[in-house]
Design a protein around this motif. Structure first.
Motif, PDB file in Angstrom:
ATOM      1  N   GLY A 235      17.696 -53.268  -1.535  1.00  0.00           N
ATOM      2  CA  GLY A 235      16.603 -52.504  -1.732  1.00  0.00           C
ATOM      3  C   GLY A 235      16.866 -51.099  -1.354  1.00  0.00           C
ATOM      4  O   GLY A 235      17.733 -50.691  -0.992  1.00  0.00           O
ATOM      5  N   PHE A 236      15.622 -50.216  -1.482  1.00  0.00           N
ATOM      6  CA  PHE A 236      15.526 -48.909  -1.327  1.00  0.00           C
ATOM      7  C   PHE A 236      14.945 -48.768   0.235  1.00  0.00           C
ATOM      8  O   PHE A 236      13.757 -49.335   0.407  1.00  0.00           O
ATOM      9  N   VAL A 237      15.327 -47.921   0.988  1.00  0.00           N
ATOM     10  CA  VAL A 237      14.995 -47.797   2.153  1.00  0.00           C
ATOM     11  C   VAL A 237      14.554 -46.233   2.160  1.00  0.00           C
ATOM     12  O   VAL A 237      14.700 -45.332   1.925  1.00  0.00           O
ATOM     13  N   PHE A 238      13.319 -46.039   2.864  1.00  0.00           N
ATOM     14  CA  PHE A 238      12.298 -44.979   2.904  1.00  0.00           C
ATOM     15  C   PHE A 238      12.085 -44.561   4.340  1.00  0.00           C
ATOM     16  O   PHE A 238      11.216 -45.310   4.954  1.00  0.00           O
ATOM     17  N   ASN A 239      12.727 -43.614   4.975  1.00  0.00           N
ATOM     18  CA  ASN A 239      12.349 -43.156   6.472  1.00  0.00           C
ATOM     19  C   ASN A 239      11.235 -42.148   6.276  1.00  0.00           C
ATOM     20  O   ASN A 239      11.635 -40.882   6.239  1.00  0.00           O
ATOM     21  N   ILE A 240      10.044 -42.548   6.417  1.00  0.00           N
ATOM     22  CA  ILE A 240       9.050 -41.776   6.175  1.00  0.00           C
ATOM     23  C   ILE A 240       8.641 -40.973   7.561  1.00  0.00           C
ATOM     24  O   ILE A 240       8.335 -39.887   7.339  1.00  0.00           O
TER      25      ILE A 240
ATOM     26  N   ASN B  28       3.240 -34.494  22.848  1.00  0.00           N
ATOM     27  CA  ASN B  28       4.769 -34.036  22.605  1.00  0.00           C
ATOM     28  C   ASN B  28       5.655 -35.033  23.042  1.00  0.00           C
ATOM     29  O   ASN B  28       6.878 -34.859  22.607  1.00  0.00           O
ATOM     30  N   LYS B  29       5.230 -36.277  23.483  1.00  0.00           N
ATOM     31  CA  LYS B  29       6.047 -37.222  23.918  1.00  0.00           C
ATOM     32  C   LYS B  29       6.045 -38.535  23.469  1.00  0.00           C
ATOM     33  O   LYS B  29       6.948 -39.444  23.296  1.00  0.00           O
ATOM     34  N   TRP B  30       5.145 -38.688  22.312  1.00  0.00           N
ATOM     35  CA  TRP B  30       4.978 -39.675  21.288  1.00  0.00           C
ATOM     36  C   TRP B  30       6.036 -39.457  20.279  1.00  0.00           C
ATOM     37  O   TRP B  30       6.323 -38.613  19.561  1.00  0.00           O
ATOM     38  N   ILE B  31       6.626 -40.679  20.155  1.00  0.00           N
ATOM     39  CA  ILE B  31       7.639 -40.639  18.953  1.00  0.00           C
ATOM     40  C   ILE B  31       7.221 -41.783  17.759  1.00  0.00           C
ATOM     41  O   ILE B  31       7.219 -43.082  18.188  1.00  0.00           O
ATOM     42  N   PRO B  32       6.911 -41.402  16.793  1.00  0.00           N
ATOM     43  CA  PRO B  32       6.299 -42.239  15.476  1.00  0.00           C
ATOM     44  C   PRO B  32       7.693 -42.450  14.753  1.00  0.00           C
ATOM     45  O   PRO B  32       8.461 -41.890  14.563  1.00  0.00           O
ATOM     46  N   SER B  33       7.541 -43.711  13.965  1.00  0.00           N
ATOM     47  CA  SER B  33       8.516 -44.117  13.134  1.00  0.00           C
ATOM     48  C   SER B  33       7.816 -45.204  12.205  1.00  0.00           C
ATOM     49  O   SER B  33       7.290 -45.887  12.455  1.00  0.00           O
ATOM     50  N   LEU B  34       8.538 -45.083  10.736  1.00  0.00           N
ATOM     51  CA  LEU B  34       7.809 -45.576   9.654  1.00  0.00           C
ATOM     52  C   LEU B  34       9.074 -45.917   8.667  1.00  0.00           C
ATOM     53  O   LEU B  34       9.561 -44.790   8.195  1.00  0.00           O
ATOM     54  N   VAL B  35       9.527 -46.985   8.844  1.00  0.00           N
ATOM     55  CA  VAL B  35      10.758 -47.140   7.562  1.00  0.00           C
ATOM     56  C   VAL B  35      10.059 -48.369   6.818  1.00  0.00           C
ATOM     57  O   VAL B  35       9.663 -49.353   7.338  1.00  0.00           O
ATOM     58  N   THR B  36      10.292 -48.144   5.354  1.00  0.00           N
ATOM     59  CA  THR B  36      10.010 -49.297   4.290  1.00  0.00           C
ATOM     60  C   THR B  36      11.229 -49.537   3.609  1.00  0.00           C
ATOM     61  O   THR B  36      11.956 -48.713   3.387  1.00  0.00           O
TER      62      THR B  36
END
Length: 279
Positions: free
Chosen positions: A273-278, A26-34
């Motif tokens: 370019g195009f940014v995707f916050n997955i 519950n405390k982990w924060i994932p982030s993926l930006v392409t």
């Protein structure tokens, strides 16, 4: 053998953090930006001169962090790959970089916190020297590859800057391109090099405006046996978000590693370019 070792390191690293996630999920924060950039120019019956061209690049930034009262875990992966083609020529690789960093620190109530980190630096695929004739391959996945483990202290009391200093162990792996590891003073051919020294890493993250940010990472490493010579990697990016999907990025990377080249290596690039916050 080196690629098997590299894969095992990745599996161990991400499995370890997966176990931590199960206990503190519950405390982990994932982030993926392409970010995907594309440029194309085509001519037909054009009398003013010019040549057809096409270029594209992909940037991926992944992070997986957790902060508690005592422990801080920071995991990041940055991959960059791009190619371009002019006229009827072949595609050439313009970007080819992979950087993985894992860090854990413990809050002991001091101004600085002890930490342990592991970083991996290599190429995603084959790299070439296009200035030579014929074109010559000069690198590949984990050829060379760098793995560095560091134990020291980090200072992170300010939101925009985090700096750390520690004792580093660095392993350099090669297969075909032994110029990065071979000791010219010996008769043997060395495909592995082990170095001990001092590593310093400083991360800077500053919001210039509501839609413009500046990030930089400065890494310094020097072997104990030659403290007058420092490896330098200074990575900078200015990102401006024009809309929810479109951004402009300017990247400036300066590298000095005497084992690679006696001159400072510089790379800069401007990308729309195009940014995707997955995530």
């Amino acid at each position: 053998m080196k690629k098997i070792f590299f894969i095992l390191v990745l599996i161990f690293t991400f499995n370890t953090f997966a176990l931590v996630q199960d206990s503190l999920k519950n405390k982990w924060i994932p982030s993926l930006v392409t970010n995907i950039g594309f440029n194309q120019v085509a001519f037909s019956n054009w009398v003013k001169g010019g040549e057809n061209s096409i270029a594209w690049s992909i940037l991926a930034n992944f992070s997986y962090n957790n902060t508690s009262d005592l422990w801080t875990y920071k995991n990041s992966l940055k991959g960059l790959f791009g190619r371009s083609k002019i006229g009827s020529g072949n595609y050439i690789t313009t970007d080819n970089d992979l950087y993985i960093e894992n860090l854990v620190s413990y809050n002991v109530g001091w101004a600085v916190s002890p930490y342990l980190s592991n970083s991996i630096r290599t190429q995603i695929t084959k790299g070439y020297d296009y200035k030579s004739s014929p074109t010559k391959q000069i690198s590949d996945l984990f050829d060379p590859g760098y793995i560095t483990q560091t134990l020291g202290f980090t200072f992170d009391k300010y939101p925009n800057i985090i700096t750390r200093l520690g004792i580093g162990l660095q392993e350099v792996f090669t297969n075909k391109f032994i110029q990065y590891t071979d000791n010219a003073t010996t008769t043997d051919v060395e495909k592995f090099k082990f170095e001990t020294g001092i590593e310093s890493v400083t991360d800077f993250d500053f919001k210039i405006d509501d839609n413009i940010i500046y990030k930089s990472k400065l890494r310094l490493f020097s072997q104990f046996k030659s403290l007058d010579i420092w490896d330098v990697r200074f990575d900078n990016i200015i990102a401006a978000k024009i809309s929810k999907l479109i951004s402009v990025n300017f990247n400036f990377l300066a590298i000095y590693e005497k084992a690679q080249s006696p001159k400072t290596q510089i790379k800069e690039g401007l990308q729309v370019g195009f940014v995707f916050n997955i995530l």
